[in-house]
Motif scaffolding. Structure first.
Motif, PDB file in Angstrom:
ATOM      1  N   ARG A  26       0.842  -1.202   0.000  1.00  0.00           N
ATOM      2  CA  ARG A  26       0.000   0.000   0.000  1.00  0.00           C
ATOM      3  C   ARG A  26       0.878   1.252   0.000  1.00  0.00           C
TER       4      ARG A  26
ATOM      5  N   ALA B 111       2.323   1.769  -3.385  1.00  0.00           N
ATOM      6  CA  ALA B 111       1.316   2.322  -4.298  1.00  0.00           C
ATOM      7  C   ALA B 111       1.156   3.822  -4.063  1.00  0.00           C
ATOM      8  N   ARG B 112       1.098   4.212  -2.795  1.00  0.00           N
ATOM      9  CA  ARG B 112       0.966   5.641  -2.479  1.00  0.00           C
ATOM     10  C   ARG B 112       2.153   6.430  -3.012  1.00  0.00           C
ATOM     11  N   ASP B 113       3.357   5.859  -2.900  1.00  0.00           N
ATOM     12  CA  ASP B 113       4.550   6.530  -3.422  1.00  0.00           C
ATOM     13  C   ASP B 113       4.452   6.753  -4.928  1.00  0.00           C
TER      14      ASP B 113
ATOM     15  N   LEU C 204      -0.852   6.213  -6.257  1.00  0.00           N
ATOM     16  CA  LEU C 204      -2.000   5.322  -6.423  1.00  0.00           C
ATOM     17  C   LEU C 204      -2.542   4.890  -5.066  1.00  0.00           C
ATOM     18  N   GLU C 205      -3.748   4.376  -5.072  1.00  0.00           N
ATOM     19  CA  GLU C 205      -4.360   3.852  -3.848  1.00  0.00           C
ATOM     20  C   GLU C 205      -4.469   2.338  -3.951  1.00  0.00           C
ATOM     21  N   LEU C 206      -4.230   1.666  -2.844  1.00  0.00           N
ATOM     22  CA  LEU C 206      -4.359   0.220  -2.746  1.00  0.00           C
ATOM     23  C   LEU C 206      -4.841  -0.106  -1.349  1.00  0.00           C
ATOM     24  N   ARG C 207      -5.687  -1.104  -1.237  1.00  0.00           N
ATOM     25  CA  ARG C 207      -6.114  -1.561   0.088  1.00  0.00           C
ATOM     26  C   ARG C 207      -4.876  -1.882   0.920  1.00  0.00           C
ATOM     27  N   ASP C 208      -5.008  -1.931   2.223  1.00  0.00           N
ATOM     28  CA  ASP C 208      -3.899  -2.255   3.111  1.00  0.00           C
ATOM     29  C   ASP C 208      -3.409  -3.659   2.751  1.00  0.00           C
TER      30      ASP C 208
ATOM     31  N   TRP D 175      -3.796  -8.921   3.913  1.00  0.00           N
ATOM     32  CA  TRP D 175      -4.505  -7.903   3.152  1.00  0.00           C
ATOM     33  C   TRP D 175      -5.896  -7.654   3.707  1.00  0.00           C
TER      34      TRP D 175
END
Length: 130
Positions: A41, A44-46, A49-53, A86
């Motif tokens: 996650r 992805a943020r870096d 983007l967004e991703l579930r934990d 996840w």
């Protein structure tokens, strides 16, 4: 679990973070090596983007994994073992490739496959309330 499924998924009563911490503590207590903890996650943020934990744990025991890779070099694509912790719409899950799938995929003898089956017990203990 359906014998045809290549993955096992088990629910955890804890958050992704706490589940990952519990499993890494258990891995260490069992004398195994934690090779990496990947916070997917955060990655992805870096990238904006967004991703579930989602956390991927790579771990194993070189004394058990080395003979597997010696007998089946492509097993190194699946080793070290991996646990995916996840968030599934508020329910933490732990998923991994089944030991039977790993053994079949790499044509492992029962003796070589046996140590890989320890992932089932490890996750059962790690996901059980104290």
């Amino acid at each position: 679990m359906d014998a045809e499924q290549p993955y096992t998924t088990k629910p955890s009563p804890w958050s992704v973070e706490e589940t990952a911490e519990r499993l890494t503590t258990l891995i260490a207590a069992r004398g195994m090596t934690l090779f990496a903890t990947i916070d997917q996650r955060a990655a992805a943020r870096d990238a904006g983007l967004e991703l579930r934990d989602t956390v991927l744990l790579l771990f194993g025991n070189p004394a058990a994994g080395t003979p597997v890779m010696e007998a089946a070099p492509l097993a190194a694509l699946d080793l070290p073992l991996k646990l995916l912790v996840w968030d599934d719409e508020g329910q933490t899950q732990v998923s991994y490739v089944t030991p039977a799938e790993l053994a079949a995929r790499h044509h492992l003898s029962p003796a070589l496959a046996a140590p890989l089956a320890g992932i089932d017990g490890l996750t059962d203990i790690g996901l059980s309330p104290p």
